[in-house]
Design an enzyme around this catalytic site. Sequence first.
Site, mmCIF file in Angstrom:
data_model
loop_
_atom_site.group_PDB
_atom_site.id
_atom_site.type_symbol
_atom_site.label_atom_id
_atom_site.label_comp_id
_atom_site.label_asym_id
_atom_site.label_seq_id
_atom_site.Cartn_x
_atom_site.Cartn_y
_atom_site.Cartn_z
ATOM 1 N N HIS A 51 0.873 -1.177 0.000
ATOM 2 C CA HIS A 51 0.000 0.000 0.000
ATOM 3 C C HIS A 51 0.909 1.225 0.000
ATOM 4 C CE1 HIS A 51 -3.102 -2.787 2.003
ATOM 5 N NE2 HIS A 51 -3.408 -2.654 0.730
ATOM 6 N N GLU A 95 1.952 3.771 3.041
ATOM 7 C CA GLU A 95 2.401 3.197 4.310
ATOM 8 C C GLU A 95 3.926 3.237 4.338
ATOM 9 O OE1 GLU A 95 0.312 -0.545 4.591
ATOM 10 O OE2 GLU A 95 -1.625 0.445 4.284
ATOM 11 N N HIS A 110 3.328 -3.361 6.829
ATOM 12 C CA HIS A 110 2.322 -2.332 6.550
ATOM 13 C C HIS A 110 2.218 -1.372 7.731
ATOM 14 C CE1 HIS A 110 0.083 -4.364 3.143
ATOM 15 N NE2 HIS A 110 0.949 -5.288 3.518
ATOM 16 N N GLU A 168 1.403 -5.171 10.834
ATOM 17 C CA GLU A 168 0.917 -3.789 10.938
ATOM 18 C C GLU A 168 1.777 -3.073 11.964
ATOM 19 O OE1 GLU A 168 -1.273 -2.403 9.063
ATOM 20 O OE2 GLU A 168 -2.196 -4.146 8.095
HETATM 21 ZN ZN LIG Z 1 -1.372 -1.902 4.201
#
Ligand SMILES: [Zn+2]
Length: 333
Positions: free
Chosen positions: A57, A60, A148, A214
């Site tokens: 993404h 990020e 991420h 994350e």
């Molecule tokens: Zn992500």
Amino acid sequence: MLDDWLSATLEGSVAGRPARGQPPGGRYRVHGEGILELTPDVTAPDARSVVISAGIHGNETAPIELVGELLAALEAGRLALGAPLLIILGNIPSIRAQTRFIDTNLNRLFQRGLDQEGEEPKRARALMHAVDDFFARHRHRPLHLDMHTAIRDSRYPRFAVVPYTDGQAETRPRSAWPDLAAAGMQAVLLQHRHSWTFSHYSRHYHAAEAYTLELGKVRPFGDNDLDALHGMRAWLAALAQGVPPADGNVADLRFFQVAFELMRTSDDFRLTFAEDVANFSEFAVGERLAEDAVSGPFVVETAPLSVVFPNARVELGARAALLVRPCGLPGSP
Ligand SMILES: [Zn+2]
């Protein structure tokens, strides 16, 4: 030079630069845009075959900064390369545009036989090919860390998503909970079915230990607090050197299992809670979480549910939130 490969890739100024080089203790090779392989001269006894990906993404940025730090440390000889590494920058046009994606979410496309057209599907095919090629040559204790950051706050800012894994218990990849704890993860979320993310790809097709990690909240380049990620930084350094990671305390981790996926099945769909609710916010039995003109309301039954990755504006038929419940320490799956 290794340490400006990243900035040159993002600037689009890689043309004419050498695709190979020799940092201290090894060599590197650029396989394609944003795809860099490092090979040590001498493989360390505890080395694993490691894929490290960031920027799947585009907005990020903290994981991209961690990769930059790692490459700079290897180039300067502060870390001695001891393991084969494949470093991937995921969605380069969206990193440049500072957006999550250009046309569609890249992290739903990692499935063999993908026949969609467009920039993200094309990139997914290139990355699947790169991972296939790397794991075909480097089979030893394969590991993929897909890093991420999240759009929203979280009760647990750092957490690992473990892709669903089926098949025979003997051949299934194991998860190393102490490694995740040492890396500073606070929670672990176990998926309940296949979802075609990049980390799932490595688990499903290559039986690699693999996680979506994350690492806090989305911020622009330069605004990230990398010191909060010191555990993650240390894990990457250990993997690059081919040495065992620090010992973590599994008691520091909270485990969650996905109970439901809230799907958007109509245009007339809404989540009933605040848009900026933190990940892992808990809702009591009897609370209504969503209204959908086709599938009706979703009400919490039996036991409280926590919400992760809510997004009411997904496409029709897509997942609008994961609903999860705490679970005990799973046996190594
Ligand atoms: Zn992500």
